[in-house]
Design a protein around this motif. Structure first.
Motif, PDB file in Angstrom:
ATOM      1  N   VAL A  36       0.855  -1.184   0.000  1.00 29.63           N
ATOM      2  CA  VAL A  36       0.000   0.000   0.000  1.00 29.63           C
ATOM      3  C   VAL A  36       0.895   1.238   0.000  1.00 29.63           C
ATOM      4  N   ARG A  37       0.505   2.225  -0.791  1.00 32.10           N
ATOM      5  CA  ARG A  37       1.204   3.503  -0.791  1.00 32.10           C
ATOM      6  C   ARG A  37       0.216   4.596  -0.415  1.00 32.10           C
ATOM      7  N   GLY A  38       0.755   5.764  -0.028  1.00 29.83           N
ATOM      8  CA  GLY A  38      -0.123   6.854   0.364  1.00 29.83           C
ATOM      9  C   GLY A  38       0.427   8.209  -0.019  1.00 29.83           C
ATOM     10  N   GLU A  39      -0.444   9.194   0.051  1.00 32.66           N
ATOM     11  CA  GLU A  39      -0.060  10.586  -0.168  1.00 32.66           C
ATOM     12  C   GLU A  39      -0.834  11.456   0.805  1.00 32.66           C
ATOM     13  N   ILE A  40      -0.214  12.533   1.217  1.00 35.83           N
ATOM     14  CA  ILE A  40      -0.881  13.533   2.053  1.00 35.83           C
ATOM     15  C   ILE A  40      -0.520  14.909   1.524  1.00 35.83           C
ATOM     16  N   VAL A  41      -1.521  15.772   1.361  1.00 26.77           N
ATOM     17  CA  VAL A  41      -1.288  17.120   0.859  1.00 26.77           C
ATOM     18  C   VAL A  41      -1.979  18.101   1.800  1.00 26.77           C
ATOM     19  N   GLY A  58     -11.611  23.610  -3.370  1.00 25.07           N
ATOM     20  CA  GLY A  58     -10.588  23.064  -2.476  1.00 25.07           C
ATOM     21  C   GLY A  58     -10.447  21.563  -2.643  1.00 25.07           C
ATOM     22  N   GLU A  59     -11.576  20.859  -2.720  1.00 28.41           N
ATOM     23  CA  GLU A  59     -11.533  19.415  -2.903  1.00 28.41           C
ATOM     24  C   GLU A  59     -10.943  19.056  -4.268  1.00 28.41           C
ATOM     25  N   LEU A  60     -11.282  19.827  -5.285  1.00 28.29           N
ATOM     26  CA  LEU A  60     -10.700  19.584  -6.610  1.00 28.29           C
ATOM     27  C   LEU A  60      -9.198  19.831  -6.610  1.00 28.29           C
ATOM     28  N   GLN A  61      -8.752  20.850  -5.861  1.00 29.22           N
ATOM     29  CA  GLN A  61      -7.317  21.116  -5.785  1.00 29.22           C
ATOM     30  C   GLN A  61      -6.600  19.985  -5.060  1.00 29.22           C
ATOM     31  N   ILE A  62      -7.204  19.470  -3.995  1.00 26.81           N
ATOM     32  CA  ILE A  62      -6.631  18.304  -3.315  1.00 26.81           C
ATOM     33  C   ILE A  62      -6.540  17.134  -4.289  1.00 26.81           C
ATOM     34  N   ALA A  63      -7.645  16.863  -4.982  1.00 27.42           N
ATOM     35  CA  ALA A  63      -7.690  15.724  -5.903  1.00 27.42           C
ATOM     36  C   ALA A  63      -6.646  15.851  -7.007  1.00 27.42           C
ATOM     37  N   THR A  64      -6.542  17.051  -7.586  1.00 27.46           N
ATOM     38  CA  THR A  64      -5.588  17.245  -8.686  1.00 27.46           C
ATOM     39  C   THR A  64      -4.156  17.133  -8.183  1.00 27.46           C
ATOM     40  N   SER A  65      -3.887  17.630  -6.976  1.00 25.46           N
ATOM     41  CA  SER A  65      -2.547  17.488  -6.398  1.00 25.46           C
ATOM     42  C   SER A  65      -2.185  16.021  -6.235  1.00 25.46           C
ATOM     43  N   LEU A  66      -3.107  15.240  -5.667  1.00 25.50           N
ATOM     44  CA  LEU A  66      -2.842  13.817  -5.442  1.00 25.50           C
ATOM     45  C   LEU A  66      -2.672  13.071  -6.758  1.00 25.50           C
ATOM     46  N   LEU A  67      -3.495  13.409  -7.746  1.00 24.51           N
ATOM     47  CA  LEU A  67      -3.385  12.750  -9.046  1.00 24.51           C
ATOM     48  C   LEU A  67      -2.110  13.163  -9.777  1.00 24.51           C
ATOM     49  N   THR A  68      -1.776  14.451  -9.712  1.00 28.76           N
ATOM     50  CA  THR A  68      -0.589  14.943 -10.412  1.00 28.76           C
ATOM     51  C   THR A  68       0.672  14.288  -9.877  1.00 28.76           C
ATOM     52  N   ALA A  69       0.675  13.984  -8.576  1.00 29.97           N
ATOM     53  CA  ALA A  69       1.851  13.356  -7.967  1.00 29.97           C
ATOM     54  C   ALA A  69       2.105  11.953  -8.504  1.00 29.97           C
ATOM     55  N   THR A  70       1.097  11.374  -9.187  1.00 29.66           N
ATOM     56  CA  THR A  70       1.278  10.034  -9.760  1.00 29.66           C
ATOM     57  C   THR A  70       1.870  10.085 -11.169  1.00 29.66           C
ATOM     58  N   LEU A  71       1.983  11.279 -11.760  1.00 29.76           N
ATOM     59  CA  LEU A  71       2.512  11.386 -13.121  1.00 29.76           C
ATOM     60  C   LEU A  71       3.978  11.002 -13.161  1.00 29.76           C
ATOM     61  N   LYS A  72       4.346  10.228 -14.147  1.00 31.34           N
ATOM     62  CA  LYS A  72       5.737   9.806 -14.313  1.00 31.34           C
ATOM     63  C   LYS A  72       6.379  10.498 -15.518  1.00 31.34           C
ATOM     64  N   ALA A 110     -16.477  23.497 -12.675  1.00 37.85           N
ATOM     65  CA  ALA A 110     -15.416  23.662 -11.678  1.00 37.85           C
ATOM     66  C   ALA A 110     -14.228  22.868 -12.193  1.00 37.85           C
ATOM     67  N   VAL A 111     -13.076  23.510 -12.269  1.00 38.64           N
ATOM     68  CA  VAL A 111     -11.925  22.858 -12.898  1.00 38.64           C
ATOM     69  C   VAL A 111     -10.632  23.291 -12.222  1.00 38.64           C
ATOM     70  N   ILE A 112      -9.723  22.325 -12.058  1.00 41.85           N
ATOM     71  CA  ILE A 112      -8.362  22.592 -11.605  1.00 41.85           C
ATOM     72  C   ILE A 112      -7.415  21.951 -12.601  1.00 41.85           C
ATOM     73  N   ASN A 113      -6.410  22.709 -12.987  1.00 45.72           N
ATOM     74  CA  ASN A 113      -5.385  22.224 -13.906  1.00 45.72           C
ATOM     75  C   ASN A 113      -4.033  22.301 -13.223  1.00 45.72           C
ATOM     76  N   GLY A 114      -3.208  21.251 -13.377  1.00 46.44           N
ATOM     77  CA  GLY A 114      -1.880  21.241 -12.780  1.00 46.44           C
ATOM     78  C   GLY A 114      -0.865  20.561 -13.670  1.00 46.44           C
ATOM     79  N   ASN A 115       0.412  20.726 -13.332  1.00 45.58           N
ATOM     80  CA  ASN A 115       1.464  20.063 -14.089  1.00 45.58           C
ATOM     81  C   ASN A 115       2.327  19.227 -13.146  1.00 45.58           C
ATOM     82  N   GLU A 116       3.387  18.626 -13.705  1.00 45.87           N
ATOM     83  CA  GLU A 116       4.224  17.718 -12.914  1.00 45.87           C
ATOM     84  C   GLU A 116       4.977  18.446 -11.797  1.00 45.87           C
ATOM     85  N   GLU A 117       5.053  19.769 -11.877  1.00 42.56           N
ATOM     86  CA  GLU A 117       5.680  20.562 -10.826  1.00 42.56           C
ATOM     87  C   GLU A 117       4.691  20.958  -9.737  1.00 42.56           C
ATOM     88  N   LEU A 118       3.467  20.441  -9.837  1.00 43.61           N
ATOM     89  CA  LEU A 118       2.390  20.775  -8.902  1.00 43.61           C
ATOM     90  C   LEU A 118       2.113  22.280  -8.876  1.00 43.61           C
TER      91      LEU A 118
END
Length: 293
Positions: free
Chosen positions: A17-22, A46-60, A78-86
């Motif tokens: 199991v792996r985890g993330e906390i933001v 806020g919830e979308l920003q949390i979700a996008t942060s957690l998802l973005t951290a999985t990008l390889k 409602a939309v949040i956009n992010g990149n690999e640099e968070l």
């Protein structure tokens, strides 16, 4: 007080199991700064920003990820956009009164969640999920189960500490490699039960390391170096000028004759870019390169 605007990844040494906390503060407030969002919309962003942060951290890879909600309810987008640099930015649109609720279906109405992953090199991927759950967490857990075949649990929190708005979240995800499926399932359920005990004030006020000790003090947890989360908008005067190239010069000059200037407003950061007749002439004048000798 905890350090904010950081995302930590962690791994359980004895479990698959792996985890993330933001934990977000300034980057969250920056997204809310430019529009007078109703409180339910603030929470949703806020919830979308949390979700996008957690998802973005999985990008390889280098690229971007967008998590978007759209529907026919009081909140149409409602939309949040992010990149690999968070580096994240976001915006929401709503019509009329917004109900005081956390129920995503009541806010968005009949709609969908669209997750778009766009590598700088490679093919673009888009996943579309019906908003069948009452919370954004439930909809995202369904996305992981259906699209990624990864058992995932999510915890989202938004609130205030003093006058500062906070958004924080956690994710647990079962790793795909496991020989003993029954044991793997039991381990995951055990860690999920522990994580369910997290309190808002702990998630907002404790450092990530202290949160993990509080939740998993009997587990061996490997905590990796954090990554900074920040607000960043990619708009600029040059990009706005480039967009005007797609409109005929005569049409632009007619607008300026009527209104005095052309104004382009960025919904993400609130910046305003203005162009007069001279600017339009410059934009639509072909650039001549240096002569070749």
């Amino acid at each position: 007080m905890s350090q904010k605007d950081l995302l930590h990844r962690y791994l359980f040494e004895d479990h698959q199991v792996r985890g993330e906390i933001v934990q977000l503060e300034q980057s969250f407030m920056d997204i809310l700064e430019n529009l007078n969002y109703p409180r339910p919309v603030q929470r949703l962003l806020g919830e979308l920003q949390i979700a996008t942060s957690l998802l973005t951290a999985t990008l390889k890879f280098k690229g971007s990820i967008t998590v978007q909600l759209q529907g026919d309810g009081p909140v149409t987008l409602a939309v949040i956009n992010g990149n690999e640099e968070l580096e994240l930015r976001g915006v929401a649109r709503w019509n009329g009164p917004v109900p005081e609720t956390n129920n995503v279906k009541e806010l968005i109405g009949k709609g969908v969640m669209v997750i778009t992953i766009a590598p700088d090199k490679g093919e673009r991927y888009q996943g579309i999920v019906d908003l069948s759950g009452e919370t954004l967490q439930a909809c995202l857990e369904q996305y992981f189960e259906q699209s990624e075949q990864l058992t995932t649990r999510l915890w989202f929190r938004t609130g205030k500490v003093g006058y500062k708005k906070q958004a924080a979240g956690m994710m647990l995800q079962k790793l795909p490699a496991s020989d003993d499926k029954k044991s793997s399932h039991e381990d995951f359920e055990h860690l999920t039960a522990l994580t369910d005990t997290i309190k808002d004030d702990e998630l907002f006020n404790l450092d990530a390391e202290d949160v993990l000790v509080r939740l998993y003090h009997q587990e061996k947890v490997r905590l990796f170096e954090p990554q900074t989360v920040s607000f960043k908008c990619g708009c600029s005067h040059e990009r706005s000028a480039a967009a005007l190239l797609n409109v005929a010069k005569e049409e632009l000059l007619d607008i300026i004759a009527e209104k005095g200037q052309i104004e382009m407003h960025c919904d993400y950061c609130g910046s305003l870019y203005a162009f007069n007749a001279g600017d339009v002439e410059d934009i639509h004048t072909p650039q001549i390169g240096n002569p070749v000798h």
